[in-house]
Design a protein around this motif. Sequence first.
Motif, PDB file in Angstrom:
ATOM      1  N   PRO A 155       0.828  -1.212   0.000  1.00 30.39           N
ATOM      2  CA  PRO A 155       0.000   0.000   0.000  1.00 30.39           C
ATOM      3  C   PRO A 155       0.858   1.257   0.000  1.00 30.39           C
ATOM      4  O   PRO A 155       0.544   2.253   0.658  1.00 30.39           O
ATOM      5  CB  PRO A 155      -0.781  -0.138   1.303  1.00 30.39           C
ATOM      6  CG  PRO A 155       0.175  -0.845   2.216  1.00 30.39           C
ATOM      7  CD  PRO A 155       0.966  -1.801   1.344  1.00 30.39           C
ATOM      8  N   SER A 156       1.979   1.208  -0.731  1.00 29.75           N
ATOM      9  CA  SER A 156       2.916   2.323  -0.718  1.00 29.75           C
ATOM     10  C   SER A 156       2.345   3.522  -1.467  1.00 29.75           C
ATOM     11  O   SER A 156       1.354   3.428  -2.202  1.00 29.75           O
ATOM     12  CB  SER A 156       4.232   1.891  -1.365  1.00 29.75           C
ATOM     13  OG  SER A 156       4.765   0.776  -0.691  1.00 29.75           O
ATOM     14  N   ARG A 157       3.009   4.640  -1.309  1.00 25.41           N
ATOM     15  CA  ARG A 157       2.629   5.854  -2.010  1.00 25.41           C
ATOM     16  C   ARG A 157       3.802   6.324  -2.857  1.00 25.41           C
ATOM     17  O   ARG A 157       4.930   5.898  -2.676  1.00 25.41           O
ATOM     18  CB  ARG A 157       2.223   6.947  -1.024  1.00 25.41           C
ATOM     19  CG  ARG A 157       0.980   6.621  -0.197  1.00 25.41           C
ATOM     20  CD  ARG A 157       0.627   7.766   0.712  1.00 25.41           C
ATOM     21  NE  ARG A 157      -0.575   7.485   1.493  1.00 25.41           N
ATOM     22  CZ  ARG A 157      -1.108   8.337   2.382  1.00 25.41           C
ATOM     23  NH1 ARG A 157      -0.527   9.521   2.589  1.00 25.41           N
ATOM     24  NH2 ARG A 157      -2.200   8.006   3.044  1.00 25.41           N
ATOM     25  N   GLY A 158       3.489   7.248  -3.770  1.00 24.30           N
ATOM     26  CA  GLY A 158       4.553   7.863  -4.541  1.00 24.30           C
ATOM     27  C   GLY A 158       4.729   7.248  -5.918  1.00 24.30           C
ATOM     28  O   GLY A 158       3.962   6.386  -6.363  1.00 24.30           O
ATOM     29  N   ILE A 159       5.782   7.694  -6.605  1.00 22.24           N
ATOM     30  CA  ILE A 159       6.082   7.282  -7.968  1.00 22.24           C
ATOM     31  C   ILE A 159       6.989   6.055  -7.950  1.00 22.24           C
ATOM     32  O   ILE A 159       8.013   6.038  -7.270  1.00 22.24           O
ATOM     33  CB  ILE A 159       6.758   8.425  -8.745  1.00 22.24           C
ATOM     34  CG1 ILE A 159       5.859   9.663  -8.757  1.00 22.24           C
ATOM     35  CG2 ILE A 159       7.088   7.978 -10.166  1.00 22.24           C
ATOM     36  CD1 ILE A 159       4.519   9.446  -9.417  1.00 22.24           C
ATOM     37  N   ALA A 160       6.615   5.027  -8.706  1.00 24.04           N
ATOM     38  CA  ALA A 160       7.413   3.799  -8.765  1.00 24.04           C
ATOM     39  C   ALA A 160       8.359   3.793  -9.950  1.00 24.04           C
ATOM     40  O   ALA A 160       9.420   3.168  -9.900  1.00 24.04           O
ATOM     41  CB  ALA A 160       6.490   2.586  -8.839  1.00 24.04           C
ATOM     42  N   ALA A 161       7.993   4.447 -11.052  1.00 30.28           N
ATOM     43  CA  ALA A 161       8.828   4.455 -12.255  1.00 30.28           C
ATOM     44  C   ALA A 161       8.476   5.662 -13.110  1.00 30.28           C
ATOM     45  O   ALA A 161       7.320   6.099 -13.139  1.00 30.28           O
ATOM     46  CB  ALA A 161       8.637   3.178 -13.054  1.00 30.28           C
ATOM     47  N   THR A 162       9.487   6.183 -13.807  1.00 25.41           N
ATOM     48  CA  THR A 162       9.285   7.311 -14.704  1.00 25.41           C
ATOM     49  C   THR A 162       9.769   6.940 -16.100  1.00 25.41           C
ATOM     50  O   THR A 162      10.859   6.387 -16.262  1.00 25.41           O
ATOM     51  CB  THR A 162      10.053   8.550 -14.210  1.00 25.41           C
ATOM     52  OG1 THR A 162       9.627   8.863 -12.882  1.00 25.41           O
ATOM     53  CG2 THR A 162       9.793   9.748 -15.120  1.00 25.41           C
TER      54      THR A 162
END
Length: 410
Positions: A155-162
Motif C-alpha cells: 500500500p505504498s505511495r509515490g512514484i514507482a517508475a518514470t
Amino acid sequence: MKNPPRRLRKAAVALGACMLGLSLLSAPAAEAKPVQTLAPQSERAPEAEQFSREGVTTVGELRTITSSLSYAQDGRTQVISHPGAAYIKVHFSSLRLAPGDHVTVSSPDGQESYRYDRDLSRTTGSDYTTDGRPGFWAMSVEGDTAVVTLHSKHPSRGIAATIDRFWRGYDRAEISQHNISTQSVCSTDARRDVVCYQSSHPTEYARGRAVARLLISGGGMCTTWRVGNTNRMLTNKHCFSTQSAVSGSEMQFNYQCATCGGANPGAGTKVSGATLYKVSSGGSSQLDYALYSVNNFASIQGFGTLYLATSATTNGARIYIPGHGDGNPKRLSIYEDSQSGPLCSVRSANYNTHNISYSCDTSGGNSGSPVLNASHRVVALHHLGGCPSNQGAKAHLIYNEIASLIDNNG
C-alpha cells in the motif's frame, strides 16, 4: 547495407508482410486484460531527425514522453502507443520499486512480456539495454502498443517508475522513405523465407538459425550472427563500432516466418549486446567487422553457430546468404534469379585486396550477413551493394585478425 555515393537504387524495397507478425515470449506473460488507460502524448525527439549511422537501415524514430507509474490503484498501468508502429522500445529514466515489486513491459495480449525487478538482474528478470544516460531501455515490444504495469501488493505511495522516451518502429512505407540505397537485388529477387528451404536445403536452413536481426540503439537495423563455439558475434563495423552502441543494441534470433510466404514469424529470442572485443581498422570498404558478445548467452546457444573459412575462396564457388534484408524476417539467397535456376556463386574471389564479389541478392539490412560456401563455412562478411558486384569482406583475412579471440574449431 553500405551505400557507395552516386549509386542510388532504382526502386524502393518495401518491408515484407512477415515483419509485423512477430510474437516473442521472453518472460512470463502478463495477464491478458482490456487496456483502458489512455496513452500519454509524445513528441519527436529533436535529435532523431535521422538515424545517424552511415550505411545502416533506419527503421525507427525517437520520441519524448512524460509518463509515470504510481502506487495509486489508478496509476499502476501506462500505455505507450504510436499508431502503426512496428515496435515500441520504452526507456525508464528511474525505477523506484519497493522490495518484492516489479514492472512489466508487455504487448496488449500479454504474449510478449519483459519483467524488471528492483535490482535489474538479467539472471532473474529480463534483458535490457543502456545508452550511457540515467535509467535503462526495456527490450522492444512488437506492434504499436506497449503496456507498462506496476505489480505490487504494497500500500505504498509515490512514484514507482518514470518513463521519458521511447523508440517507435517505422512502417513499411516509412522505411522506404527514409532509406535510399544502391541497387543490390540483381535482376529478379530470388530470396525466399528460410522455411521455404527447410526440406529441399535442410543444411542451409539449419545454418541460418545462427543468424539474427540486429536492432541498433533502437532505430537502426543490420544482420549479425554467432561465430565459433564461444560467446562471440560478428557484424559490420559500419553497423556499430563502440562499446556504448553494443550495450544499446538487441540481437533477435529466430525471427522468421513459420510457413513459406506466410505472414507468421515464429517465436523469437532477444538478447542485448555485452562486450565489444575488436573492430577492424580502415574504412567500410575494407574488412569492416565488429566482434562482440551478448548477455544471456545460454538462451541463444540452441540456434547453433557458424565458422569462418581459413583460406581464400575461388571464382565460381557456390555461395548462399541468410540475412534480414530491409529488416524483414530472415530470408535465404540461394539462387541468382529464379528457383531451380543458377545457384549463387562467387563472381570474383579477388575483387580487390579486402573483398570478394557476387550478384546474389541482398538489400539494406543485409549488412553483416554471412556469405557461406557449399561446405557451409563463412567465406565473406557481406557489407557493400551495387549490382552486379555486391561485396563481402574476405573471411580468411578476418580470421587472421581475430583467431585468438574465437574458437573456430567445428
